[in-house]
Scaffold this active site. Structure first.
Site, mmCIF file in Angstrom:
data_model
loop_
_atom_site.group_PDB
_atom_site.id
_atom_site.type_symbol
_atom_site.label_atom_id
_atom_site.label_comp_id
_atom_site.label_asym_id
_atom_site.label_seq_id
_atom_site.Cartn_x
_atom_site.Cartn_y
_atom_site.Cartn_z
ATOM 1 C CG ASN A 81 -1.779 1.215 1.338
ATOM 2 O OD1 ASN A 81 -1.859 2.002 0.397
ATOM 3 N ND2 ASN A 81 -2.423 1.388 2.475
ATOM 4 N N GLY B 282 2.145 2.211 11.438
ATOM 5 C CA GLY B 282 3.007 3.401 11.375
ATOM 6 C C GLY B 282 3.887 3.577 12.597
ATOM 7 C CB SER C 50 4.877 -1.562 12.621
ATOM 8 O OG SER C 50 4.298 -0.285 12.811
ATOM 9 C CD GLU D 40 -3.610 -2.595 7.533
ATOM 10 O OE1 GLU D 40 -2.428 -2.740 7.223
ATOM 11 O OE2 GLU D 40 -4.306 -1.638 7.167
ATOM 12 C CD GLU E 159 -3.114 5.553 6.452
ATOM 13 O OE1 GLU E 159 -3.058 5.616 5.205
ATOM 14 O OE2 GLU E 159 -2.164 5.173 7.158
ATOM 15 C CE LYS F 41 -0.198 3.470 4.759
ATOM 16 N NZ LYS F 41 -0.048 3.674 6.188
ATOM 17 C CG HIS G 48 -6.005 1.741 4.923
ATOM 18 N ND1 HIS G 48 -5.583 2.746 5.749
ATOM 19 C CD2 HIS G 48 -4.996 0.835 4.864
ATOM 20 C CE1 HIS G 48 -4.361 2.462 6.180
ATOM 21 N NE2 HIS G 48 -3.979 1.306 5.655
HETATM 22 C C1 PEP Z 1 -0.992 0.401 6.710
HETATM 23 O O1 PEP Z 1 -1.258 1.583 6.909
HETATM 24 O O2 PEP Z 1 -1.791 -0.328 6.097
HETATM 25 C C2 PEP Z 1 0.270 -0.155 7.179
HETATM 26 C C3 PEP Z 1 0.366 -1.440 7.361
HETATM 27 O O3 PEP Z 1 1.271 0.749 7.406
HETATM 28 P P1 PEP Z 1 2.743 0.455 8.005
HETATM 29 O O4 PEP Z 1 3.251 -0.814 7.371
HETATM 30 O O5 PEP Z 1 3.545 1.650 7.587
HETATM 31 O O6 PEP Z 1 2.589 0.335 9.491
#
Ligand code: PEP
Length: 256
Positions: free
Chosen positions: A11, A174, A216, A168, A100, A13, A98
């Protein structure tokens, strides 16, 4: 979607800033994907870049996805992207709900519509769920159950093979890579998600639903999360923009 293969979803983003950089990152992923034996990579760039990348449909190691779609087919919906558009530029997957996007106001009802629209039009829907925080009473289990049931409430059983649930936990997104969930906890959550799915749809219907973890992930934790978490793959944010870091994640997952 679920078969012998692992799935790793990138992703991107709202990155990178231009098509040159996007091409560079994509080419690096394409090269690594050629070396994978048991893993499929799904790259989800910002939709403005989707048509930069041509993927041979026969290539089972690499696919294109979009980060969002709209719940209606076409019409006066300024700024939105329809399922047919996504498909016609080669996308086979769509991330839905998602965290976000939920923060930006996407409701459970909207997400349910998007998930149903995606699968009915032949896309694989990567449906994201996850609690903001945890509490000592386990109320987050109830929250997750509602999120799963609501997101899939309009999906017909016959399309469940096109559903991927991406767990998630928002508190793990993040963060520092040490703050990702531990593999054993991921495993427990995967069991919980399967239980909710089988209670909702019936055990015989849910074999095709893949379960991913996101939050993460880097090269150090990727392999163990998939192996000991006993899940079907990963959804990767930040590290999917780093060709080197992402390559190591893919190699680690492929070695599981
Ligand atoms: C996400 O936002 O879907 C995600 C997994 O981000 P990160 O890997 O940066 O934690």
């Amino acid at each position: 979607v679920k078969n012998q293969k692992k799935l790793v979803v990138a992703n991107w983003k709202m990155n990178p800033a231009g098509p040159g950089e996007a091409r560079k990152i994509f080419s690096a992923v394409r090269r690594v994907s050629g070396l994978l034996k048991r893993t499929k990579v799904v790259v989800c760039p910002p939709a403005v870049y989707s048509s930069l990348f041509k993927i041979d449909r026969k290539n089972k190691k690499l696919a294109l996805g979009v980060q969002n779609i709209f719940g209606q087919l076409s019409g006066p919906f300024t700024g939105e992207i329809g399922v047919q558009m996504a498909k016609n530029v080669g996308a086979e997957f769509a991330i839905v709900g998602h965290s976000e996007r939920r923060v930006l106001g996407e409701t459970d009802a909207v997400i349910a519509q998007k998930a149903a629209m995606a699968v009915e039009w032949g896309l694989n829907a990567i449906v994201c769920i996850g609690e903001k925080s945890r509490d000592q009473n386990g109320d987050y289990f109830g929250f997750l159950k509602t999120e799963i049931q609501s997101a899939l409430s309009l999906v017909k059983k016959k399309f469940l093979g096109q559903v991927i649930v991406a767990y998630e936990p928002i508190w793990a997104i993040g963060k520092s890579f040490k703050d990702a969930m531990q593999p054993r906890e991921v495993h427990e959550m995967a069991i919980f998600i399967k239980k909710v799915l089988s209670d909702s749809f019936g055990k015989e219907w849910i074999h095709g639903v893949a379960i991913l973890y996101g939050g993460s992930v880097n090269y150090e934790n990727a392999g163990l999360i998939v192996k000991d978490g006993q899940i079907d793959g990963l959804l990767v944010g930040r590290e999917s923009l780093s060709p080197e870091g992402f390559k190591e994640i893919l190699k680690a997952v492929d070695a599981v």
